[in-house]
Write an enzyme that holds these catalytic residues in place. Structure first.
Site, PDB file in Angstrom:
ATOM      1  N   ARG A 261      -1.956  10.567  -2.108  1.00 27.32           N
ATOM      2  CA  ARG A 261      -2.490   9.247  -1.870  1.00 27.32           C
ATOM      3  C   ARG A 261      -3.601   9.257  -2.911  1.00 27.32           C
ATOM      4  O   ARG A 261      -4.550   9.804  -3.004  1.00 27.32           O
ATOM      5  CB  ARG A 261      -3.024   8.851  -0.511  1.00 27.32           C
ATOM      6  CG  ARG A 261      -2.002   8.610   0.656  1.00 27.32           C
ATOM      7  CD  ARG A 261      -1.222   7.199   0.396  1.00 27.32           C
ATOM      8  NE  ARG A 261      -0.374   7.007   1.288  1.00 27.32           N
ATOM      9  CZ  ARG A 261       1.121   7.426   1.344  1.00 27.32           C
ATOM     10  NH1 ARG A 261       1.521   8.242   0.070  1.00 27.32           N
ATOM     11  NH2 ARG A 261       1.918   7.112   1.999  1.00 27.32           N
TER      12      ARG A 261
ATOM     13  N   GLU B 297      -3.293   0.932  -5.341  1.00 22.99           N
ATOM     14  CA  GLU B 297      -1.993   0.647  -5.563  1.00 22.99           C
ATOM     15  C   GLU B 297      -1.676  -0.619  -5.104  1.00 22.99           C
ATOM     16  O   GLU B 297      -2.070  -1.044  -3.886  1.00 22.99           O
ATOM     17  CB  GLU B 297      -1.347   1.864  -4.840  1.00 22.99           C
ATOM     18  CG  GLU B 297       0.010   2.442  -5.450  1.00 22.99           C
ATOM     19  CD  GLU B 297       0.669   3.462  -4.845  1.00 22.99           C
ATOM     20  OE1 GLU B 297       0.023   4.474  -4.903  1.00 22.99           O
ATOM     21  OE2 GLU B 297       1.775   3.393  -4.029  1.00 22.99           O
TER      22      GLU B 297
ATOM     23  N   HIS C 146       4.773   5.670  -7.953  1.00 24.17           N
ATOM     24  CA  HIS C 146       4.927   6.116  -6.304  1.00 24.17           C
ATOM     25  C   HIS C 146       6.380   6.396  -6.586  1.00 24.17           C
ATOM     26  O   HIS C 146       6.866   5.818  -5.643  1.00 24.17           O
ATOM     27  CB  HIS C 146       4.301   4.984  -5.591  1.00 24.17           C
ATOM     28  CG  HIS C 146       4.081   5.701  -4.181  1.00 24.17           C
ATOM     29  ND1 HIS C 146       2.825   5.351  -3.280  1.00 24.17           N
ATOM     30  CD2 HIS C 146       4.780   6.583  -3.503  1.00 24.17           C
ATOM     31  CE1 HIS C 146       3.205   5.963  -2.196  1.00 24.17           C
ATOM     32  NE2 HIS C 146       4.372   6.790  -2.205  1.00 24.17           N
TER      33      HIS C 146
HETATM   34  C1  8YV Z   1       7.327   6.822   0.834  1.00 28.94           C
HETATM   35  C2  8YV Z   1       5.187   8.213   1.076  1.00 28.94           C
HETATM   36  O1  8YV Z   1       7.842   6.447  -0.248  1.00 28.94           O
HETATM   37  O2  8YV Z   1       6.338   8.564   2.997  1.00 28.94           O
HETATM   38  C3  8YV Z   1       5.118   8.757   2.056  1.00 28.94           C
HETATM   39  O3  8YV Z   1       4.236   8.883   2.735  1.00 28.94           O
HETATM   40  O4  8YV Z   1       4.111   8.439   0.195  1.00 28.94           O
HETATM   41  C4  8YV Z   1       6.556   7.808   0.267  1.00 28.94           C
HETATM   42  O5  8YV Z   1       6.996   8.797  -0.476  1.00 28.94           O
HETATM   43  C5  8YV Z   1       6.565   5.677   1.223  1.00 28.94           C
HETATM   44  O6  8YV Z   1       5.321   6.009   1.896  1.00 28.94           O
HETATM   45  C6  8YV Z   1       7.413   4.836   2.179  1.00 28.94           C
HETATM   46  O7  8YV Z   1       6.925   4.006   2.978  1.00 28.94           O
END
Ligand code: 8YV
Length: 331
Positions: free
Chosen positions: A243, A272, A293
């Protein structure tokens, strides 16, 4: 007489097979055109639904949770990270939260390795040379990157994804170092040939490549702070597939501009989907690789995530504890 199916509101378009199964099992309200729902639409969904299936693009904060209707009992996140949801407020309101762990581990680790290679070996930069017409032919001194074999990789956050990255990186000849809230068992450390650093500061000062693989929680916000980033050596590369908020992005950008660190591979950003113009400039110069992402973006992964959501909703609606319940103690 069957029971009334729960109203499940899904905020984004999911893979067809997932949506088909959801329609069979639930009174599923799907988002066919995939336009993110605004705050008012999310509030209306919270008031009406039994279950909300949000994604990383939906901020389910205390304000929205306060507006939840009596039926709202479960927020089944389509995603592993739950920093988009105020889990504590949800639980106080009697709303269970689930996520989709485990199924995006390998894909995210692959992408992390891809970013390490991209930045060290200038892959993203090199890939533009032919389509943009800059290639005049081979040269002994053009497009030289840095060898990764024999270098030190420091993994910040040695959970599932951190360990999957360590397995890959070991095969590439990197030596594995890590910092984690809890030290791994000796057996796992031995298997990964991983060296534990209790002090993140000391680890950062000695690494060639640093990869961020921990969740974003209040405790990890700006874990790589402006102060900590100064421990990095000028040839260090930073990679982040976790993140954006875990790194002080503006401090890191300043250091990249001043050649105080050598490069970065970023799949996630602090604000983001906004990405700072300064980072974009650095990408144009080949200093950073920026990805939108896409760490977990595989067909297989997204279907597996959808199946996890379905199992969580179904189990919960059948009166059992869903397998991927998120508790504040996990954050
Ligand atoms: C997802 C992600 O695509 O799952 C996670 O925590 O960061 C991503 O790879 C995204 O969060 C989907 O809500």
């Amino acid at each position: 007489m069957g029971r009334k199916k729960p109203l499940v509101i899904v905020t984004r378009k999911l893979p067809d097979v997932v949506e088909t199964r959801m329609r069979e099992l639930f009174d599923a309200r799907l988002n066919h055109d995939d336009a993110p729902m605004d705050h008012a639409a999310l509030a209306a969904a919270m008031r009406e639904a039994d279950v909300l299936v949000p994604t990383v693009t939906d901020r389910i904060d205390a304000g929205l949770i306060a507006q939840a209707g009596d039926n709202m009992k479960l927020i089944a996140n389509f995603g592993n990270g739950v920093d988009n949801i105020d889990v504590t407020s949800a639980l106080r309101r009697g709303i269970t939260v689930t996520n989709t762990p485990g199924v995006l581990t390998e894909d995210t680790a692959d992408m992390t390795m891809g970013l390490i290679l991209s930045v060290a070996r200038r892959i993203a930069e090199g890939a533009k040379a032919i389509p943009e017409g800059h290639w005049k032919g081979w040269s002994p001194t053009w497009m030289l990157g840095r060898r990764i074999t024999g270098k030190r990789l420091g993994i910040v956050g040695m959970g599932r994804i951190g360990q999957a990255l360590a397995r890959r990186a070991k095969a590439f000849g990197l030596s594995i170092h890590y910092h984690n809230r809890r030290r791994l068992s000796l057996a796992v450390e031995e298997q990964l040939e991983a060296t534990y650093w209790e002090s993140l500061d000391q680890m950062l000062a000695r690494m060639d490549i640093v990869s961020v693989n921990c969740p974003h929680t209040p405790a990890t916000y700006h874990l790589l702070s402006a102060r900590r980033l100064t421990y990095l050596r000028p040839h260090a590369i930073v990679v982040n597939t976790a993140r954006g908020e875990i790194i002080d992005e503006s401090a890191m950008t300043r250091m990249l501009e001043a050649n105080e660190i050598a490069g970065a591979g970023l799949d996630v950003f602090e604000h983001e989907p906004a990405v700072s113009e300064r980072l974009v400039m650095l990408a144009k110069k080949g200093v950073v690789t920026l990805l939108p992402h896409m760490g977990s973006a595989t067909h297989e992964g997204r279907i597996d995530m959808g199946e996890k959501v379905i199992i969580n909703v179904k189990t919960f609606m059948d009166g059992h504890r869903p397998p991927d319940r998120v508790l504040p103690s996990m954050l």
